[in-house]
Enzyme design. Structure first.
Site, PDB file in Angstrom:
ATOM      1  N   ASN A  59      44.545 113.056 145.107  1.00 60.24           N
ATOM      2  CA  ASN A  59      43.935 114.376 145.302  1.00 60.24           C
ATOM      3  C   ASN A  59      44.009 114.743 146.787  1.00 60.24           C
ATOM      4  OD1 ASN A  59      41.346 113.530 146.656  1.00 60.24           O
ATOM      5  ND2 ASN A  59      41.212 112.343 144.771  1.00 60.24           N
ATOM      6  N   LYS A  98      60.221 101.526 138.649  1.00 61.22           N
ATOM      7  CA  LYS A  98      60.162 102.981 138.865  1.00 61.22           C
ATOM      8  C   LYS A  98      60.547 103.719 137.582  1.00 61.22           C
ATOM      9  CE  LYS A  98      62.188 106.540 141.703  1.00 61.22           C
ATOM     10  NZ  LYS A  98      63.496 106.944 142.189  1.00 61.22           N
ATOM     11  N   ILE A 153      31.260 105.846 139.593  1.00 62.09           N
ATOM     12  CA  ILE A 153      30.586 104.906 140.510  1.00 62.09           C
ATOM     13  C   ILE A 153      29.183 105.400 140.839  1.00 62.09           C
ATOM     14  CG2 ILE A 153      30.778 103.667 142.708  1.00 62.09           C
ATOM     15  CD1 ILE A 153      33.813 104.430 142.656  1.00 62.09           C
TER      16      ILE A 153
HETATM   17  N1  CTP Z   1      32.057 110.082 141.743  1.00 57.43           N
HETATM   18  C1  CTP Z   1      32.064 108.729 141.563  1.00 57.43           C
HETATM   19  N2  CTP Z   1      32.888 108.167 140.636  1.00 57.43           N
HETATM   20  C2  CTP Z   1      33.704 108.930 139.883  1.00 57.43           C
HETATM   21  C3  CTP Z   1      33.698 110.338 140.071  1.00 57.43           C
HETATM   22  C4  CTP Z   1      32.866 110.879 141.016  1.00 57.43           C
HETATM   23  O1  CTP Z   1      31.310 108.023 142.236  1.00 57.43           O
HETATM   24  N3  CTP Z   1      34.501 108.358 138.996  1.00 57.43           N
HETATM   25  C5  CTP Z   1      31.120 110.659 142.742  1.00 57.43           C
HETATM   26  C6  CTP Z   1      31.789 111.351 143.916  1.00 57.43           C
HETATM   27  O2  CTP Z   1      31.970 110.439 144.972  1.00 57.43           O
HETATM   28  C7  CTP Z   1      30.775 112.423 144.277  1.00 57.43           C
HETATM   29  C8  CTP Z   1      30.125 112.766 142.942  1.00 57.43           C
HETATM   30  O3  CTP Z   1      30.384 111.650 142.081  1.00 57.43           O
HETATM   31  O4  CTP Z   1      29.739 111.944 145.111  1.00 57.43           O
HETATM   32  C9  CTP Z   1      30.623 114.015 142.285  1.00 57.43           C
HETATM   33  O5  CTP Z   1      32.023 114.038 142.245  1.00 57.43           O
HETATM   34  P1  CTP Z   1      32.785 115.261 141.611  1.00 57.43           P
HETATM   35  O6  CTP Z   1      34.262 114.981 141.626  1.00 57.43           O
HETATM   36  O7  CTP Z   1      32.280 116.538 142.213  1.00 57.43           O
HETATM   37  O8  CTP Z   1      32.222 115.255 140.133  1.00 57.43           O
HETATM   38  P2  CTP Z   1      32.559 114.462 138.841  1.00 57.43           P
HETATM   39  O9  CTP Z   1      31.424 113.546 138.557  1.00 57.43           O
HETATM   40  O10 CTP Z   1      33.900 113.838 138.921  1.00 57.43           O
HETATM   41  O11 CTP Z   1      32.486 115.631 137.755  1.00 57.43           O
HETATM   42  P3  CTP Z   1      33.581 116.743 137.381  1.00 57.43           P
HETATM   43  O12 CTP Z   1      34.919 116.135 137.616  1.00 57.43           O
HETATM   44  O13 CTP Z   1      33.267 117.004 135.951  1.00 57.43           O
HETATM   45  O14 CTP Z   1      33.283 117.922 138.268  1.00 57.43           O
END
Ligand code: CTP
Length: 403
Positions: free
Chosen positions: A209, A288, A306
C-alpha cells in the site's frame, strides 16, 4: 529537565541581536550548555567576543573556518545539540530555511539538524506582514518549527507594530517548558508500528500500500524525545530510524503480529500507525509467476487484525489506533474505536489534499471513547505526533507540555 541540555543559539543580522546576549546568559544560569553560531551580518550588531565570553564556548561564523574544537564542525554541531534557537530570526534567514538554502554556517546547521528548532522573528512590521514572510512562516510551522512571538510594540525603525523580538525571558521560558515537558514519559515503554506491510506473491512481487511510514516514525521520535523507551516495529520504508529508538524490521502483517504481540505485555503505550494489509495471498509461488495471456485470480486469505487482538488482550496499556478512511470519516472511525477497544483513535481522511499516505502533513481528529473529539487543522506529521504524545501523557496521568 533543562539543565545539562545543549542548545545552539543562532543569531541572524537584526538590531535585536543585542538582546540575545541576555538569552545566552539566562541559559547559562540554568546550567544549559550553550553554543553560538552567527551570520556575518549579525557580527555587525554584536561581537562574537561578547557571545564567546557569555557562552564560554567558541562562536561559529564562517563555514570554512578551521574547526574550533577537534570534532566540532557544522554537521557535528547539528547532530550534537538538543535544540536550536534562532534569535533574532530575520525575514532573510526564514526565507532561506523555507527554501532549504545553506550558504553559511548557521543556515547549513539549520538544514542539517534534526533537533527541534525555535525561531524568534524580529523585523520591521511591514516586512513581517509581507505575504512572502507570512508564507515562509506557515511553511516553517508546518514542518514543526516552533515560532516564538513576535511581540507588538515600538520598533527600532521608529514605528509601532508587530515584529519586535520576544523578550529574552520569554524565549528562555519557552525552551525551558519544552524540555521540562519533554521528560513526561520517563520510565514508560512504548511501541509504535509504522509503514505499509508487504505480502509476497512470488519471489519478486508483493501486495502493498502507499503508506510512507512518516506518521509512525514521527510518533516514535516524539515518544523517545519525551523519555519513553521506544520500539518501532516497522514495515519497509526509506526513513532513517529516529535517534535512540529501537527498530524491529518486519515485512508482512504476520511478522508484525508476532513482533507486536511478543512485546505487548511489557508495554505502557502502543500506537498502531502502520497500514496493515488485511489480506495476504493464500499461496506464495516458489518461482516467479509467468504470464500466459489469460486472466488470473489471486486467492487472498485474511490477516489477523493486530489492533483488535491488542484491544482484547489489553490490561493497563494505553492503546492508540488509526483509521484511514476515504468516506464517512467520523462514523467509520467511531465504529473502529469501539470495535478495537482503543483509548484514542486518530482519524484521517486520506483523500484530502495535505493528509494521509505519502504527505508530509496530515489533517486528523482525535476520538475518545467518552465521546470527546478534537479536530486539528492541517499540520506537519511531527506536530500531529506532538499533540498525540501530549494526549498519551494525559491518558497515563503524566503532565503534558510536549506540544
Ligand atoms: N490494523 C491492524 N491489523 C490489521 C488491520 C488494521 O492492527 N490487520 C490497525 C491499523 O494499524 C490501524 C487500525 O487497525 O491502527 C485501523 O486500520 P484501517 O486500515 O483504517 O482499518 P481496518 O481495520 O483495516 O478496516 P477497513 O479496512 O475495513 O477500513
Amino acid at each position: 529537565m533543562f539543565a545539562g541540555k545543549k542548545v545552539l543559539v543562532g543569531i541572524s543580522g537584526g538590531i535585536a541581536a543585542y538582546k540575545v546576549a541576555e538569552v545566552v546568559s539566562r541559559l547559562r544560569k540554568l546550567n544549559v550548555e550553550v553554543h553560538v553560531a552567527m551570520t556575518k551580518s549579525a557580527t555587525e550588531f554584536i561581537t562574537p567576543l561578547t557571545l564567546r565570553s557569555l557562552s564560554a564556548n567558541p562562536v561559529y561564523v564562517d563555514l570554512f573556518d578551521e574547526p574550533k574544537l577537534w570534532n566540532v564542525e557544522h554537521i557535528a554541531l547539528a547532530e550534537y545539540v538538543d535544540a536550536v534557537v534562532v534569535a533574532p530570526a530575520t525575514a532573510n534567514i526564514m526565507a532561506k530555511m523555507s527554501t532549504g538554502l545553506a550558504d553559511d554556517f548557521l543556515s547549513t546547521v539549520l538544514l542539517a539538524t534534526r533537533a527541534p528548532i525555535f525561531l524568534a522573528p524580529a523585523m520591521n512590521h511591514a516586512m513581517y506582514h509581507h505575504p512572502a514572510t507570512q508564507e515562509n512562516l506557515t511553511r516553517l510551522r508546518e514542518r514543526g518549527i516552533k515560532i516564538i512571538g513576535p511581540a507588538v510594540g515600538f520598533q527600532a525603525c521608529g514605528t509601532e507594530g508587530e515584529g519586535r523580538m520576544s523578550e529574552a525571558a520569554e524565549i528562555v521560558e519557552r525552551l525551558d517548558q519544552f524540555f521540562s515537558g519533554s521528560d513526561c514519559l520517563k520510565g514508560k515503554r512504548a511501541l509504535v508500528t509504522a509503514g505499509g506491510t508487504q505480502e509476497p506473491l512470488d519471489p519478486v512481487r508483493f501486495l502493498g500500500n502507499r503508506s510512507s511510514g512518516r506518521m509512525g516514525y514521527a510518533i516514535a521520535q516524539v515518544l523517545q524525545e519525551s523519555g519513553a523507551e521506544t520500539i518501532l516495529v516497522s514495515a519497509p520504508t526509506d526513513l532513517p530510524t529516529p535517534p535512540g529508538v529501537t527498530r524491529v524490521p518486519v515485512q508482512t502483517a504476520l511478522e508484525m503480529y508476532e513482533a507486536v504481540l511478543a512485546n505487548f505485555p511489557k508495554m505502557d503505550v502502543v500506537v498502531k500507525a502502520a497500514a496493515v494489509a488485511d489480506y495476504r495471498p493464500a499461496a506464495l509461488a516458489e518461482q516467479k509467476l509467468k504470464k500466459d495471456g489469460t486472466n488470473r485470480t489471486i486467492e487472498l486469505v485474511p490477516n489477523p487484525d493486530i489492533l483488535a487482538e491488542l484491544g482484547q488482550q489489553k490490561t493497563s496499556q494505553v492503546l492508540i489506533g488509526f483509521a484511514a478512511e476515504t468516506e464517512n470519516l467520523l462514523a467509520n472511525a467511531q465504529e473502529k474505536m469501539l470495535r478495537k477497544n482503543v483509548n484514542l483513535l486518530v482519524a484521517n481522511d486520506v483523500t484530502k489534499p495535505g493528509a494521509g499516505f505519502g504527505s508530509i502533513t496530515n489533517i486528523v481528529s482525535f476520538l475518545f471513547p467518552d465521546g470527546r473529539r478534537i479536530d486539528f487543522p492541517q499540520m506537519s506529521k511531527l506536530e500531529v505526533a506532538r499533540n498525540l504524545v501530549s494526549e498519551i501523557a494525559n491518558l497515563l496521568g503524566r503532565n503534558k507540555g510536549v506540544k
